[in-house]
Motif scaffolding. Structure first.
Motif, short mmCIF file in Angstrom:
data_model
loop_
_atom_site.label_atom_id
_atom_site.label_comp_id
_atom_site.label_asym_id
_atom_site.label_seq_id
_atom_site.Cartn_x
_atom_site.Cartn_y
_atom_site.Cartn_z
N ALA A 38 17.42 -73.40 -9.87
CA ALA A 38 16.63 -72.52 -9.00
C ALA A 38 16.51 -73.08 -7.60
O ALA A 38 16.23 -74.26 -7.39
CB ALA A 38 15.24 -72.32 -9.61
N SER A 88 11.03 -69.50 -6.64
CA SER A 88 11.90 -68.47 -7.21
C SER A 88 11.11 -67.58 -8.16
O SER A 88 10.04 -67.94 -8.64
CB SER A 88 13.07 -69.12 -7.98
N LEU A 100 16.49 -72.64 -14.62
CA LEU A 100 15.43 -73.22 -13.79
C LEU A 100 15.90 -74.50 -13.08
O LEU A 100 15.46 -74.80 -11.97
CB LEU A 100 14.20 -73.51 -14.65
N CYS A 104 17.46 -65.18 -11.92
CA CYS A 104 16.53 -65.94 -11.10
C CYS A 104 16.83 -65.70 -9.62
O CYS A 104 17.93 -65.99 -9.16
CB CYS A 104 16.64 -67.43 -11.43
N ASN A 162 8.36 -72.16 -9.61
CA ASN A 162 9.20 -71.12 -10.17
C ASN A 162 8.33 -70.25 -11.08
O ASN A 162 7.71 -70.76 -12.01
CB ASN A 162 10.35 -71.72 -10.97
#
Length: 198
Positions: free
Chosen positions: A129, A106, A126, A148, A4
């Protein structure tokens, strides 16, 4: 294992603020307050800056951030997102194969003038994600930032234009959006004018 990454948008000209707000702040420059928060949560951080931006480039020397020059001065938010996403997409294309160590999972997009987003909020985003999902925080039913975008939306991000950010992508993919309720007013608080500082 996928990664991420964060994309910080810092190419604006602060017309409403009256001066370059990126360098304003009581304890440290606004841009450093935002960037320091982001760096606590992401190993890979990209930042889109103005086409001519020596002062910011010098300020960020030594920070673990990849700087991406905007394609021109006075660009809109959509073009800024597209410039950063294109850079990330090019890197992802080079690594997204059998030998890849960290293909992109992501991209979380942050606005440089929103330094008050809580650590818990970023962690919640997160945790959710996913390549096929757009994650957006909600405070009292108001959507905010950061947003996101799963990796499957990178191609659409690259094609953005104008000054409406990624609103068109969010609108066109309502079935892929997951809203995360937070008690964090920081997701809707930006610094548009000097009096916005607490």
């Amino acid at each position: 294992m996928s990664e991420n990454v964060a994309l910080v948008l810092a190419a604006g000209f602060s017309h409403r603020y009256g001066s370059d707000k990126r360098f304003s702040g009581k304890d440290s420059p606004l841009i450093l307050q935002t960037l320091t928060k982001v760096l606590c949560h992401f190993d890979t951080v990209y930042l889109v800056h103005r086409f001519d931006d020596d002062d910011l480039i010098n300020l960020l020397a030594g920070y673990n951030v990849t700087l991406i020059a905007a394609p021109d001065n006075e660009i809109g938010l959509g073009i800024s997102i597209a410039a950063g996403s294109k850079h990330i997409a090019n890197i992802n294309d080079k690594t997204n194969d059998k030998t890849a160590k960290h293909p992109i999972n992501s991209i979380t997009i942050f606005l440089a003038d929103m330094p008050f987003i809580g650590d818990d909020t970023i962690a919640k985003i997160l945790k959710q994600a996913d390549p096929d999902t757009i994650i957006r925080p909600l405070y009292n039913n108001k959507p905010g930032h950061p947003v996101c975008f799963g990796s499957s939306f990178i191609a659409a991000l690259v094609e953005l234009t104008g000054d409406n950010g990624a609103a068109a992508i969010i609108k066109a993919n309502s079935n892929n959006i997951k809203y995360v309720e937070v008690s964090d007013i920081g997701i809707i608080n930006d610094i548009d004018i000097p009096s916005n500082w607490p």
